[in-house]
Design a protein around this motif. Structure first.
Motif, PDB file in Angstrom:
ATOM      1  N   SER A   1       0.291  -0.900  -0.288  1.00 50.23           N
ATOM      2  CA  SER A   1      -0.063  -0.009   0.117  1.00 50.23           C
ATOM      3  C   SER A   1       1.029   0.873   0.513  1.00 50.23           C
ATOM      4  O   SER A   1       2.377   1.556  -0.012  1.00 50.23           O
ATOM      5  CB  SER A   1      -0.459  -0.174   1.430  1.00 50.23           C
ATOM      6  OG  SER A   1      -0.425   0.704   2.379  1.00 50.23           O
ATOM      7  N   SER A   2       0.349   2.654  -0.331  1.00 46.67           N
ATOM      8  CA  SER A   2       0.969   3.726   0.050  1.00 46.67           C
ATOM      9  C   SER A   2       1.004   3.831   1.047  1.00 46.67           C
ATOM     10  O   SER A   2       1.927   5.321   1.419  1.00 46.67           O
ATOM     11  CB  SER A   2      -0.143   4.657  -0.666  1.00 46.67           C
ATOM     12  OG  SER A   2      -1.387   4.732   0.262  1.00 46.67           O
ATOM     13  N   GLU A   3       0.867   3.096   2.365  1.00 47.18           N
ATOM     14  CA  GLU A   3       1.466   3.173   4.172  1.00 47.18           C
ATOM     15  C   GLU A   3       2.672   2.247   4.076  1.00 47.18           C
ATOM     16  O   GLU A   3       2.794   1.903   4.746  1.00 47.18           O
ATOM     17  CB  GLU A   3       0.555   3.513   4.030  1.00 47.18           C
ATOM     18  CG  GLU A   3      -0.657   4.196   4.738  1.00 47.18           C
ATOM     19  CD  GLU A   3      -1.698   3.833   5.603  1.00 47.18           C
ATOM     20  OE1 GLU A   3      -2.006   4.263   6.116  1.00 47.18           O
ATOM     21  OE2 GLU A   3      -2.740   3.310   4.887  1.00 47.18           O
TER      22      GLU A   3
ATOM     23  N   GLY B   1      -2.740   0.102   5.425  1.00 47.67           N
ATOM     24  CA  GLY B   1      -3.509  -0.155   4.348  1.00 47.67           C
ATOM     25  C   GLY B   1      -3.783  -1.253   3.309  1.00 47.67           C
ATOM     26  O   GLY B   1      -4.258  -2.258   4.176  1.00 47.67           O
TER      27      GLY B   1
ATOM     28  N   LYS C   1     -11.472  12.344   0.784  1.00 49.75           N
ATOM     29  CA  LYS C   1     -10.599  11.687   0.476  1.00 49.75           C
ATOM     30  C   LYS C   1     -10.782  10.120   0.642  1.00 49.75           C
ATOM     31  O   LYS C   1     -11.695   9.715  -0.108  1.00 49.75           O
ATOM     32  CB  LYS C   1     -10.428  11.177   2.821  1.00 49.75           C
ATOM     33  CG  LYS C   1     -11.765  10.415   3.139  1.00 49.75           C
ATOM     34  CD  LYS C   1     -11.891  10.430   4.431  1.00 49.75           C
ATOM     35  CE  LYS C   1     -11.627  11.796   5.544  1.00 49.75           C
ATOM     36  NZ  LYS C   1     -11.641  11.570   7.021  1.00 49.75           N
ATOM     37  N   PRO C   2      -9.589   9.536  -0.439  1.00 48.64           N
ATOM     38  CA  PRO C   2      -9.968   8.084  -0.216  1.00 48.64           C
ATOM     39  C   PRO C   2     -10.782   7.095   0.534  1.00 48.64           C
ATOM     40  O   PRO C   2     -10.596   6.956   1.837  1.00 48.64           O
ATOM     41  CB  PRO C   2      -9.134   6.908  -1.018  1.00 48.64           C
ATOM     42  CG  PRO C   2      -7.680   8.491  -0.582  1.00 48.64           C
ATOM     43  CD  PRO C   2      -8.235   9.330   0.017  1.00 48.64           C
TER      44      PRO C   2
ATOM     45  N   ALA D   1      -7.808   4.339   1.974  1.00 48.15           N
ATOM     46  CA  ALA D   1      -6.264   4.064   2.330  1.00 48.15           C
ATOM     47  C   ALA D   1      -6.327   5.431   3.640  1.00 48.15           C
ATOM     48  O   ALA D   1      -7.517   5.313   4.318  1.00 48.15           O
ATOM     49  CB  ALA D   1      -5.839   5.062   1.350  1.00 48.15           C
TER      50      ALA D   1
ATOM     51  N   VAL E   1      -3.155   9.788   2.714  1.00 46.03           N
ATOM     52  CA  VAL E   1      -2.685   9.949   1.585  1.00 46.03           C
ATOM     53  C   VAL E   1      -4.713  10.459   1.416  1.00 46.03           C
ATOM     54  O   VAL E   1      -5.030   9.664   1.322  1.00 46.03           O
ATOM     55  CB  VAL E   1      -2.187   8.264   1.522  1.00 46.03           C
ATOM     56  CG1 VAL E   1      -1.645   8.344  -0.119  1.00 46.03           C
ATOM     57  CG2 VAL E   1      -0.729   7.771   2.647  1.00 46.03           C
ATOM     58  N   GLY E   2      -3.934  11.490  -0.295  1.00 45.08           N
ATOM     59  CA  GLY E   2      -4.818  11.524  -0.426  1.00 45.08           C
ATOM     60  C   GLY E   2      -5.666  11.983   0.306  1.00 45.08           C
ATOM     61  O   GLY E   2      -7.174  13.109  -0.731  1.00 45.08           O
TER      62      GLY E   2
ATOM     63  N   ALA F   1      -7.715  12.111  -4.746  1.00 46.27           N
ATOM     64  CA  ALA F   1      -8.366  11.176  -4.008  1.00 46.27           C
ATOM     65  C   ALA F   1      -8.550  10.149  -4.637  1.00 46.27           C
ATOM     66  O   ALA F   1      -8.079   8.781  -4.263  1.00 46.27           O
ATOM     67  CB  ALA F   1      -9.377  11.657  -2.976  1.00 46.27           C
TER      68      ALA F   1
ATOM     69  N   GLU G   1      -5.448   7.470  -5.571  1.00 39.85           N
ATOM     70  CA  GLU G   1      -6.018   6.375  -4.208  1.00 39.85           C
ATOM     71  C   GLU G   1      -6.089   5.279  -4.697  1.00 39.85           C
ATOM     72  O   GLU G   1      -5.991   4.261  -4.502  1.00 39.85           O
ATOM     73  CB  GLU G   1      -5.969   7.138  -3.300  1.00 39.85           C
ATOM     74  CG  GLU G   1      -3.579   8.126  -2.795  1.00 39.85           C
ATOM     75  CD  GLU G   1      -3.258   7.121  -2.234  1.00 39.85           C
ATOM     76  OE1 GLU G   1      -2.881   5.846  -2.059  1.00 39.85           O
ATOM     77  OE2 GLU G   1      -1.878   7.730  -2.741  1.00 39.85           O
ATOM     78  N   ASP G   2      -7.835   5.876  -4.637  1.00 37.65           N
ATOM     79  CA  ASP G   2      -8.659   5.048  -4.423  1.00 37.65           C
ATOM     80  C   ASP G   2      -9.594   5.406  -5.866  1.00 37.65           C
ATOM     81  O   ASP G   2     -10.376   6.157  -5.869  1.00 37.65           O
ATOM     82  CB  ASP G   2      -9.229   4.529  -3.597  1.00 37.65           C
ATOM     83  CG  ASP G   2     -10.424   3.243  -3.315  1.00 37.65           C
ATOM     84  OD1 ASP G   2     -10.395   2.726  -3.550  1.00 37.65           O
ATOM     85  OD2 ASP G   2     -10.546   3.799  -2.103  1.00 37.65           O
TER      86      ASP G   2
END
Length: 362
Positions: free
Chosen positions: A14-16, A111, A190-191, A194, A198-199, A216, A219-220
């Motif tokens: 994930s982005s995290e 994430g 927001k996504p 996530a 992030v985003g 956003a 990310e999703d």
């Protein structure tokens, strides 16, 4: 008696990824080696399981170089199931080494593919005990849309919102803008799936909405637009680690914004100015009690298991739950550990509490 073997699992797709890796640095430094044998397992950004060095400093958070798991050529071979708990590693030269039986997994993943129930289902299939949330609560709380539905159905107050799919934004941007404007300003975009901010964007003027949605959607493909709530940002840490014991809530903490618009990634993890993390929060005793009780209600509404951090807005009209995190930030400076430390528990003891709860669940 041999010490239980704990596989500390971190990184991920994930982005995290870097936040998870930084959390691992804190956990590897603090975990009680007199009680546990530690096996660090990293997941690269490509999803490869590798055997990592037991070196906490390698994963220290640095604003100039975020920590990450890199492919070192090893491959962790998980148990085959059917009662087998033997962990193995195939080295870069092809030799397979035995690492011994693993007793419990500590999945400090954030994430998608880690905090969303997928890895939990994998370990359930292998009958490997693991700390933290289960399949259902992880999946529910990873998806902010369904989390809000579950909370609202249980009578837990949440902020008004609309959910927008990327396909609808592409086909009907005018309708999306009209729905968003019905929420009022400011709004947050927001996504749905996530974390770590992030985003996430704050929209103060509707001319900012399109850019916020595009950020956003990067990310999703599912995004929430929420009414901005004017209130104090309060967070409480929940522990439901041991079966047969009551769910516990910590003293609450507060995010105090000074010059920052909202509690974004830089403010959370990179020491950015404009935000203070205060724990315990300066609140009347009756408000502390209400926050703890509502935090436990929210945790139980999603069938919480292990732990969660419940984020609130405290307004003159009452408490509003913003979200639950089933694997919250767990670095030594994160709010979840800080709340429990303020409540009388040490960081190493908190790690042990999660591990012992997982072992007790079997």
């Amino acid at each position: 008696m041999d010490k239980p073997a704990v596989a500390v699992l971190f990184g991920g797709r994930s982005s995290e990824h870097s936040i998870s890796s930084a959390t691992a640095g804190g956990v590897l430094r603090a975990i009680n080696r007199d009680l546990y044998r530690v096996i660090p397992v990293g997941i690269t950004r490509a999803g490869v399981f590798v055997l990592e060095d037991d070196d906490a400093d390698k994963f220290a958070m640095d604003a100039d170089r975020l920590p990450e798991v890199v492919d070192n050529g090893t491959r962790v071979l998980w148990p085959e199931g059917g009662g087998d708990r033997a962990l193995r590693v195939r080295r870069a030269d092809g030799i397979v080494d035995e690492l011994g039986d693993v007793d419990v997994v500590l999945p400090i993943l954030h994430g998608l593919h880690g905090e969303d129930g997928t890895i939990q289902g994998f370990f359930d299939t292998l009958e490997l005990p693991y700390a933290g949330g289960g399949v259902l609560d992880s999946a529910l709380c990873m998806d902010k849309h369904f989390m809000k539905i579950a909370l609202e159905a249980s009578g837990v107050p949440v902020s008004p919102w609309v959910t927008v799919r990327a396909a609808r934004w592409a086909a009907d941007p005018t309708g999306v803008r009209a729905d968003a404007e019905g929420l009022g300003l400011p709004a947050f975009v927001k996504p749905a799936r996530a974390g770590s901010s992030v985003g996430v964007s704050k929209v103060s003027e509707w001319t900012e909405l399109d850019a916020a949605l595009e950020l956003a959607f990067a990310e999703d493909d599912k995004v929430l637009i929420e009414t901005g709530i004017d209130g104090r940002e309060i967070e409480v840490a929940i522990l439901g680690a041991r079966p047969g014991h009551p769910v516990r809530a910590s003293l609450p903490g507060e995010i105090v914004l000074t010059t920052r618009e909202f509690y974004d990634f830089e403010g959370k993890y990179l020491g950015g100015a404009g935000v203070d993390v205060v724990c315990p929060a300066d609140l009347p005793a009756e408000v502390v009690r209400d926050i703890q009780q509502l935090g436990i209600r929210a945790f139980e509404a999603v069938d919480g298991q292990g732990l969660a951090r419940v984020d609130f807005f405290a307004t003159p009209q009452g408490l509003v739950v913003n979200e639950l995190n089933t694997m919250p930030g767990f670095t030594p400076i994160s709010m979840f550990p800080k709340c429990w430390i303020a409540s009388g528990m040490t960081y190493p003891a908190l790690i042990s509490e999660l591990i012992e709860g997982a072992l007790a669940r079997g």
